[in-house]
Scaffold this active site. Structure first.
Site, PDB file in Angstrom:
ATOM      1  CG  HIS A  21      -8.850   1.042   1.016  1.00 49.89           C
ATOM      2  ND1 HIS A  21      -9.228  -0.276   1.030  1.00 49.89           N
ATOM      3  CD2 HIS A  21      -9.105   1.508   2.267  1.00 49.89           C
ATOM      4  CE1 HIS A  21      -9.691  -0.599   2.228  1.00 49.89           C
ATOM      5  NE2 HIS A  21      -9.636   0.476   2.993  1.00 49.89           N
ATOM      6  CG  ASP A 113      -9.963  -2.411  -1.730  1.00 50.79           C
ATOM      7  OD1 ASP A 113      -9.925  -3.283  -0.844  1.00 50.79           O
ATOM      8  OD2 ASP A 113      -9.600  -1.232  -1.555  1.00 50.79           O
ATOM      9  CD  GLU A 358       2.835   5.873   4.836  1.00 53.18           C
ATOM     10  OE1 GLU A 358       2.773   6.680   5.788  1.00 53.18           O
ATOM     11  OE2 GLU A 358       1.974   5.817   3.938  1.00 53.18           O
TER      12      GLU A 358
HETATM   13  N1  UDP Z   1      -1.240  10.552   6.035  1.00 52.09           N
HETATM   14  C1  UDP Z   1      -0.744  11.751   5.569  1.00 52.09           C
HETATM   15  N2  UDP Z   1      -0.750  12.819   6.411  1.00 52.09           N
HETATM   16  C2  UDP Z   1      -1.211  12.755   7.678  1.00 52.09           C
HETATM   17  C3  UDP Z   1      -1.708  11.514   8.146  1.00 52.09           C
HETATM   18  C4  UDP Z   1      -1.702  10.424   7.305  1.00 52.09           C
HETATM   19  O1  UDP Z   1      -0.306  11.847   4.432  1.00 52.09           O
HETATM   20  O2  UDP Z   1      -1.178  13.771   8.377  1.00 52.09           O
HETATM   21  C5  UDP Z   1      -1.237   9.373   5.119  1.00 52.09           C
HETATM   22  C6  UDP Z   1      -0.244   8.323   5.535  1.00 52.09           C
HETATM   23  O3  UDP Z   1       1.015   8.572   4.969  1.00 52.09           O
HETATM   24  C7  UDP Z   1      -0.894   7.026   5.063  1.00 52.09           C
HETATM   25  C8  UDP Z   1      -2.379   7.338   5.043  1.00 52.09           C
HETATM   26  O4  UDP Z   1      -2.504   8.753   5.164  1.00 52.09           O
HETATM   27  O5  UDP Z   1      -0.437   6.705   3.765  1.00 52.09           O
HETATM   28  C9  UDP Z   1      -3.143   6.721   6.189  1.00 52.09           C
HETATM   29  O6  UDP Z   1      -3.310   5.370   5.958  1.00 52.09           O
HETATM   30  P1  UDP Z   1      -3.348   4.321   7.150  1.00 52.09           P
HETATM   31  O7  UDP Z   1      -3.570   2.978   6.546  1.00 52.09           O
HETATM   32  O8  UDP Z   1      -2.162   4.469   8.009  1.00 52.09           O
HETATM   33  O9  UDP Z   1      -4.562   4.764   8.032  1.00 52.09           O
HETATM   34  P2  UDP Z   1      -6.107   5.099   7.727  1.00 52.09           P
HETATM   35  O10 UDP Z   1      -6.143   6.510   7.320  1.00 52.09           O
HETATM   36  O11 UDP Z   1      -6.550   4.154   6.625  1.00 52.09           O
HETATM   37  O12 UDP Z   1      -6.726   4.829   9.020  1.00 52.09           O
END
Ligand code: UDP
Length: 457
Positions: A21, A113, A358
């Site tokens: 978020h 949000d 991404e």
């Molecule tokens: N991310 C990261 N490193 C990791 C795994 C995830 O930087 O090893 C970041 C990814 O780039 C994304 C966020 O964490 O921006 C995860 O958001 P997402 O909505 O995909 O999943 P959530 O964590 O909310 O389930």
């Protein structure tokens, strides 16, 4: 003497305190700031402490001390946190807005949000422009709409948006989120409540772009005319490069093992590595970890697997040592840098919306392994709508076998026609993503439209 910057308006941004978020809302803040708007990001104290704000026009303010009031320590604590955040956060946000109303650069708008619908009342009380920001796909929110109408006991006024063959969204950790027999468990009620006052917001924003979700956006705009897309919210260096020094999100829940990952990727051939990550919230079950490990052992490709500390104990014995020739396991990666690296040929993702966007925006074909909620819809989009990847078949418990995952990896990684098609389409989406945020692109125009209202208020 330091020159005073002149801002055309001032906006307070209120993200829910989670990686998925904060990232997009902070990036949207940077876009507004680049167009002359002063930004105050308000969130929990611990998030404020971990945020790095380089831009002079973005100030951080805590409206909730999670050390004393209680934070999100696990799935079970989420509902309790949300209740408390509403009481304490709403009071402190109101105080902050009042304080800033009388500042040199008075506040004209609140971007909140959509998951925190109580914030709209505060914007209305103070008479500032309000924008609800969804950090999920428009398609996922569209899927929730018929459920919301059902919860309210009303008939549907428009036919539901159709997604034939979409898997039923599972609940994360049902034991923590209410009984499985309950038709609307508390977490689902919370999600559906996002619709409760949404029509009163001046804007409804999605971290998406027009071409990416064209059909569902038309459906949603028919329901709410104030829907706009402002994404993808990746740092500008990966898209239009118009924002100076915007290379990363500036927020990390965990410390990325950057140097090791990048050095290791540098030693690999282009398109030879499968990157596996399930985001911050999902934790693979022990049986699914075993199957994933099996698939990664079997595949002829190299792999980089993010195994969070919470999942580590489920890794098969000696897996890391035995696969060290072709694999690297890390606790957290610099995901954007990884996905943008030429060595990556495939992304096995849980289909969290940020990861999905991404992958699409960086032109990486994907294997979608959704675990719960909106992830099911996002996996559907990548496979059936954008056609940039596949989903492994799962059994009645939602488990994908090692053989099945390996079959999907081969389909995406193979040099044959199918693999080439995925790559070609992924590269096309990458181009569309760039165009959307570049000058005059669909998202850029929406941002300008919102700014025009903020400036003349
Ligand atoms: N991310 C990261 N490193 C990791 C795994 C995830 O930087 O090893 C970041 C990814 O780039 C994304 C966020 O964490 O921006 C995860 O958001 P997402 O909505 O995909 O999943 P959530 O964590 O909310 O389930």
């Amino acid at each position: 003497m330091e020159e005073k910057k002149c801002y055309s308006s001032h906006v307070v941004v209120l993200p829910f305190p989670g990686q998925g978020h904060i990232n997009p809302m902070l990036q949207f803040s940077k876009r507004l700031a680049s167009k002359g708007i002063k930004i105050t990001v308000s969130t929990t104290l611990s998030s404020v402490k971990s945020l790095q704000s380089r831009a002079e026009s973005i100030t951080l303010e805590s409206i909730y001390d999670d050390n004393t009031e209680g934070g999100i320590t696990g799935p079970a604590a989420l509902m309790g946190f949300l209740e408390k955040f509403e009481v304490v956060g709403a009071r402190c946000l109101g105080e902050l807005l009042k304080k800033l109303e009388n500042s040199e650069c008075p506040v004209k708008g609140l971007v909140y949000d959509a998951n925190l619908p109580w914030a709209l009342n505060i914007a209305k009380q103070l008479g500032v422009v309000s924008a609800a920001f969804f950090t999920q796909s428009c398609a996922a929110i569209a899927c929730y709409y018929p459920l919301y109408v059902e919860m309210c006991g009303k008939p549907l006024s428009v036919p539901a948006f159709s997604m034939p063959g979409l898997r039923q969204p599972a609940l994360p950790n049902p034991a923590s989120f209410g009984s499985e027999t309950e038709h609307f468990p508390p977490l689902i009620k919370h999600i559906l409540n996002q619709f409760s006052n949404i029509e009163k917001a001046d804007w409804i924003l999605f971290n998406s772009f027009y071409k990416l979700e064209e059909e569902v956006l038309k459906w949603m705009t028919n329901l709410y005319s104030t829907v706009r897309t402002i994404g993808p919210t990746l740092p500008s260096v990966y898209l239009d490069k118009r924002l100076e020094d915007d290379k990363d999100y500036g927020f990390n829940l965990y410390k990325p093992i950057s140097e090791t990952c990048m050095q290791w990727l540098n030693s690999k051939e282009p398109g030879s590595v499968v990157y596996v990550s399930f985001g911050s919230a999902a934790a693979l079950s022990a049986p699914q970890m075993t199957e994933m490990a099996h698939a990664l052992r079997q595949t002829s490709s190299n792999f980089l697997w993010v195994v969070k500390a919470t999942e580590e104990s489920n890794l098969p014995n000696k897996f890391v040592e035995e696969t060290s020739g072709k694999g690297l396991v890390v606790a957290w990666s610099p995901q954007l840098e990884v996905l943008a690296h030429q060595a990556i040929g495939c992304f096995i993702t849980h289909c969290g919306w940020n990861s999905t966007v991404e992958g699409v925006s960086l032109g990486v074909p994907m294997v979608g392994m959704p675990q719960f909620l909106d992830q099911m819809t996002n996996a559907y989009l990548l496979e059936k709508v954008w056609e940039v990847g596949v989903q492994p078949k799962v059994d009645e418990k939602g488990l994908a076998s090692g053989e099945e995952i390996e079959r999907c990896i081969s389909q995406v990684m193979q040099a044959g026609e199918r693999g080439q098609e995925f790559k070609k389409r992924a590269m096309q989406w990458k181009q569309f993503a760039k165009e959307a945020v570049n000058e005059g692109g669909s998202s850029d125009k929406c941002i300008d439209e919102i700014i025009a209202q903020l400036v003349c208020t």
